[in-house]
Design a protein around this motif. Structure first.
Motif, mmCIF file in Angstrom:
data_model
loop_
_atom_site.group_PDB
_atom_site.id
_atom_site.type_symbol
_atom_site.label_atom_id
_atom_site.label_comp_id
_atom_site.label_asym_id
_atom_site.label_seq_id
_atom_site.Cartn_x
_atom_site.Cartn_y
_atom_site.Cartn_z
ATOM 1 N N THR A 457 -2.085 27.457 11.551
ATOM 2 C CA THR A 457 -1.601 28.819 11.331
ATOM 3 C C THR A 457 -0.413 28.825 10.373
ATOM 4 N N ALA A 458 0.519 27.882 10.583
ATOM 5 C CA ALA A 458 1.668 27.793 9.669
ATOM 6 C C ALA A 458 1.215 27.450 8.252
ATOM 7 N N THR A 459 0.197 26.606 8.120
ATOM 8 C CA THR A 459 -0.350 26.292 6.797
ATOM 9 C C THR A 459 -0.951 27.537 6.163
ATOM 10 N N ALA A 460 -1.673 28.341 6.948
ATOM 11 C CA ALA A 460 -2.258 29.570 6.416
ATOM 12 C C ALA A 460 -1.197 30.565 5.970
ATOM 13 N N ILE A 461 -0.032 30.546 6.628
ATOM 14 C CA ILE A 461 1.046 31.483 6.267
ATOM 15 C C ILE A 461 1.810 30.996 5.046
ATOM 16 N N ASN A 462 2.236 29.719 5.058
ATOM 17 C CA ASN A 462 3.158 29.210 4.035
ATOM 18 C C ASN A 462 2.504 28.318 2.994
ATOM 19 N N SER A 463 1.245 27.916 3.208
ATOM 20 C CA SER A 463 0.544 26.993 2.298
ATOM 21 C C SER A 463 1.302 25.673 2.137
ATOM 22 N N THR A 464 1.853 25.180 3.247
ATOM 23 C CA THR A 464 2.542 23.881 3.237
ATOM 24 C C THR A 464 1.602 22.811 3.772
ATOM 25 N N ASN A 465 2.010 21.518 3.586
ATOM 26 C CA ASN A 465 1.153 20.427 4.043
ATOM 27 C C ASN A 465 1.188 20.309 5.561
ATOM 28 N N PHE A 466 0.385 19.405 6.091
ATOM 29 C CA PHE A 466 0.213 19.356 7.546
ATOM 30 C C PHE A 466 1.509 19.005 8.258
ATOM 31 N N CYS A 467 2.204 17.975 7.821
ATOM 32 C CA CYS A 467 3.417 17.538 8.527
ATOM 33 C C CYS A 467 4.487 18.628 8.519
ATOM 34 N N THR A 468 4.689 19.253 7.354
ATOM 35 C CA THR A 468 5.667 20.343 7.270
ATOM 36 C C THR A 468 5.264 21.503 8.162
ATOM 37 N N SER A 469 3.978 21.853 8.152
ATOM 38 C CA SER A 469 3.501 22.966 8.977
ATOM 39 C C SER A 469 3.640 22.655 10.454
ATOM 40 N N ALA A 470 3.328 21.409 10.846
ATOM 41 C CA ALA A 470 3.459 21.031 12.256
ATOM 42 C C ALA A 470 4.917 21.096 12.703
ATOM 43 N N LYS A 471 5.841 20.654 11.837
ATOM 44 C CA LYS A 471 7.273 20.725 12.175
ATOM 45 C C LYS A 471 7.720 22.176 12.309
ATOM 46 N N ASP A 472 7.352 23.026 11.345
ATOM 47 C CA ASP A 472 7.730 24.441 11.412
ATOM 48 C C ASP A 472 7.161 25.110 12.653
ATOM 49 N N ALA A 473 5.887 24.818 12.967
ATOM 50 C CA ALA A 473 5.263 25.432 14.137
ATOM 51 C C ALA A 473 5.943 24.971 15.418
ATOM 52 N N PHE A 474 6.307 23.692 15.484
ATOM 53 C CA PHE A 474 6.972 23.173 16.687
ATOM 54 C C PHE A 474 8.334 23.835 16.874
ATOM 55 N N VAL A 475 9.083 23.989 15.788
ATOM 56 C CA VAL A 475 10.396 24.632 15.881
ATOM 57 C C VAL A 475 10.255 26.078 16.355
ATOM 58 N N ILE A 476 9.283 26.789 15.793
ATOM 59 C CA ILE A 476 9.067 28.181 16.191
ATOM 60 C C ILE A 476 8.701 28.272 17.670
ATOM 61 N N LEU A 477 7.818 27.376 18.128
ATOM 62 C CA LEU A 477 7.409 27.408 19.530
ATOM 63 C C LEU A 477 8.560 27.062 20.468
ATOM 64 N N VAL A 478 9.431 26.120 20.054
ATOM 65 C CA VAL A 478 10.585 25.778 20.889
ATOM 66 C C VAL A 478 11.533 26.963 20.988
ATOM 67 N N GLU A 479 11.741 27.662 19.886
ATOM 68 C CA GLU A 479 12.636 28.815 19.888
ATOM 69 C C GLU A 479 12.082 29.973 20.706
ATOM 70 N N ASN A 480 10.778 30.003 20.958
ATOM 71 C CA ASN A 480 10.154 31.109 21.686
ATOM 72 C C ASN A 480 9.391 30.606 22.905
ATOM 73 N N ALA A 481 9.935 29.586 23.569
ATOM 74 C CA ALA A 481 9.208 28.965 24.679
ATOM 75 C C ALA A 481 8.959 29.947 25.818
ATOM 76 N N LEU A 482 9.946 30.781 26.143
ATOM 77 C CA LEU A 482 9.756 31.746 27.223
ATOM 78 C C LEU A 482 8.692 32.779 26.868
ATOM 79 N N ARG A 483 8.651 33.157 25.594
ATOM 80 C CA ARG A 483 7.611 34.099 25.178
ATOM 81 C C ARG A 483 6.225 33.449 25.249
ATOM 82 N N VAL A 484 6.169 32.145 24.915
ATOM 83 C CA VAL A 484 4.906 31.426 25.050
ATOM 84 C C VAL A 484 4.444 31.460 26.503
#
Length: 621
Positions: A457-484
């Motif tokens: 999903t992060a790759t579809a939004i930002n067109s970044t490579n897999f490692c960068t997208s996985a890092k961005d997605a992990f950070v976003i999920l950590v910041e919104n853990a209660l919402r998850v």
């Protein structure tokens, strides 16, 4: 994998598999090269295109192959041959010699070697297998022992026969119920699209009523048959009565657990209504998302067919080598004999790759929908546009993500194989450690699968490579853990209830239909087949809805991180979703007033994220 396929075809494995070969290394239907040390090799068998086994029912249960001399013949015997005279007459009439090559048809009844070099009689009626040129008996009763040996969990063969007869007798009902589960899944998807606001409460009420009603019906049928049972009751009726008791007890336990879960989560059920409403809008604008499981299943079937074909090629490739019986076997020498290991790795990797392509396609289409402010300006076919971006830009990302899953899945499968082989032989400590390792690898695989999906999903939004997208997605999920935890977990539970509703409805219909055949059909296995198929169909359809919910949530989290609603930084999200989140945040603040609840929501511990994700995927599994 392309090299493996090309190598097997170049070494003649494809010709041996399709045309067949005899016990002397000759390929049927063509001229052959002499094999050193084998008397009957190197024959011209242009006119003999079919493989015939002298004793087709002599099956090696250990190695799962036919232990019989194979010959190339001109035609398969289309009627039973009861003596050597019949075999001789068949050869003179049809020109197809069923005895070994060194015997002439005129010698069949006079040569003493005929007892060993001619087929065991009576020779069963046989017909060629399409595309594979093998003569197979029309009456497959001689394979019944082989089929029973494969089903090791049935100790009594009479039970197996009754189960199989129950399936065959009820095959029309089974097909009808499978079609019913497909129709119910389609109807549920339509309901999700148009009445998503009340869907959560409808599903909850229907599941409660369905569980109570199904349990009540099972106990009623059990009591009715228990009362009407006579002294001369058949074995099938006794089996059905016992099965009804087991089903009734299992349904009672399931209903109690389901009611407790619904009671505990009733306050959070309302939180999923807005999210389901937005996901329903996605399916209204992108109706082709519903058909994604069909396309993915079709591609998987095509690949699996190719994989099995190449595996069969590998089974017949190699150089001709005489065995201890004086016949020819084809074996590979050196490192090439381990090619099938790489072929197995390719099966796992490419299967995961195909599933990841589906996730990337769905993510790309939903991202396009979410970040298009004016929905009437959406592309004509967002699905095809997403597929085009995947092929042009993101195949490496998908390949890398699926390879990571493969690296975790292969050790787990190896440990499971070792556990199966050592069952009953290892000590308790080794068994416990083995199961613990398998469980840890399974948990790791589920966490990586969830992270991969969000990375796509992060790759579809930002067109970044897999490692960068996985890092961005992990950070976003950590910041919104209660919402998850508050949104995704409850939403997936509602989808799970939808699957339960389809399975219960199909199972209840199956019980009512099969109940009319209880006196002469054992319907334990038919009902299990129907319920499993109903669950798989419901899972395929609702998993797409689950993907849409996950993609929407990550889009929403990124939207709230980089936009605040001020001029120039307007939100992209739907108003209903924004109201939903604001209300949930207010309720959390009120519940934790004085304890810093807001700070905990904005900066949760990463451990909480992993607990939420693990619990969520265990529930979905």
């Amino acid at each position: 994998m392309g090299f493996i396929c090309g190598f097997s075809i170049a070494t003649g494995a494809a010709a041996r598999l399709l045309s067949g070969y005899d016990s002397y290394g000759n390929i049927c239907g063509q001229k052959n090269v002499k094999v050193e040390g084998i008397v009957n090799s190197g024959l011209d068998l242009t006119q003999k295109k079919y493989v015939f086994f002298l004793d087709p029912c002599n099956i090696d249960l250990v190695h799962q192959k036919i232990k019989s001399i194979a010959l190339c013949v001109s035609a398969c015997p289309r009627k039973e041959l009861k003596s050597l005279a019949d075999i001789q007459k068949f050869a003179e009439t049809n020109g197809s010699t069923l005895c070994s090559y060194e015997l002439q048809p005129s010698e069949y009844t006079t040569d003493p070697r005929a007892a060993k070099l001619c087929p065991k009689y009576p020779v069963p009626e046989s017909a060629p297998i399409p595309f594979f040129h093998r003569c197979a008996p029309v009456n497959i009763s001689c394979y019944a022992k082989f089929a029973e040996a494969l089903i090791t969990f049935v100790s009594d063969s009479s039970v197996l026969h009754r189960l199989i007869s129950g399936v065959m007798t009820s095959k029309e009902i089974i097909m009808g119920l499978c079609l019913l589960s497909l129709v119910l899944s389609m109807i549920l998807m339509v309901i999700i699209r148009y009445i998503s606001r009340v869907l959560v409460w409808i599903l909850t009420i229907l599941v409660i009523l369905g569980s109570l009603g199904g349990t009540g019906v099972l106990w009623w049928l059990y009591a009715k048959q228990r009362i009407s049972a006579g002294a001369h009751e058949t074995q099938i009726a006794k089996d059905n009565l016992q099965a009804l008791l087991i089903y009734a007890i299992a349904a009672t336990v399931f209903t109690v657990i389901m009611l407790l879960i619904v009671l505990i989560m009733r306050k959070r059920v309302a939180l999923t209504i807005a999210l389901f409403h937005v996901a329903g809008k996605v399916f209204i604008h992108l109706p082709l998302l519903v058909f994604q499981p069909f396309w993915t299943f079709f591609v998987l079937i095509v690949f699996w067919t190719y994989w099995i074909t190449v595996l069969l090629f590998l089974g017949t490739t190699g150089s001709p080598v005489p065995n201890e019986e004086g016949f020819v076997e084809f074996r590979m020498a050196g490192p090439l004999k381990y090619m099938w290991w790489y072929h197995v790795v390719g099966l796992i990797w490419i299967s995961e790759f195909i599933l990841a392509c589906q996730q990337m396609t769905v993510a790309g289409a939903v991202v396009t929908y979410y970040f298009t402010r004016e929905k009437r300006n959406l592309p004509f076919t967002p699905i095809l546009a997403s597929v085009n971006r995947l092929v042009c830009y993101h195949l490496g990302t998908v390949a890398k993500g699926s390879f990571i899953i493969t690296l975790v899945k292969i050790p787990r499968m190896i440990l499971m194989y070792i556990h199966t082989q050592l069952k009953g032989k290892e000590n308790a400590c080794a068994r416990c450690m083995l199961k613990a390792c398998i469980c840890c690898l399974w948990c790791l695989e589920k966490c990586l699968t969830y992270l991969n999906q969000n990375a796509y999903t992060a790759t579809a939004i930002n067109s970044t490579n897999f490692c960068t997208s996985a890092k961005d997605a992990f950070v976003i999920l950590v910041e919104n853990a209660l919402r998850v935890a508050a949104i995704n977990t409850v939403g997936d539970f509602m989808l799970f209830l939808g699957k339960v509703l389809i399975v219960c409805s199909t199972g209840l219909a199956g019980i009512m239909l099969l109940n009319y055949q209880r006196d002469y059909t054992i319907w334990v296995l038919p009902l299990i087949i129907v319920c499993l198929f109903a669950f798989l169909v419901a899972h395929c359809f609702l998993s797409i809805y689950e993907m849409v919910v996950d993609v929407l949530f990550l889009c929403f989290a990124i939207d709230t991180k980089y936009n605040d609603g001020s001029p120039g930084r307007e939100f992209y999200m739907d108003k209903v979703l924004m109201e939903f989140v604001e209300n949930s945040r207010k309720s959390m603040k009120e519940a934790g007033r004085g304890g810093g609840a807001e700070g905990r929501e904005l900066k949760p511990m990463p451990v909480l994220l992993m607990v939420c994700l693990l619990g969520r995927h265990c529930m979905s599994e």
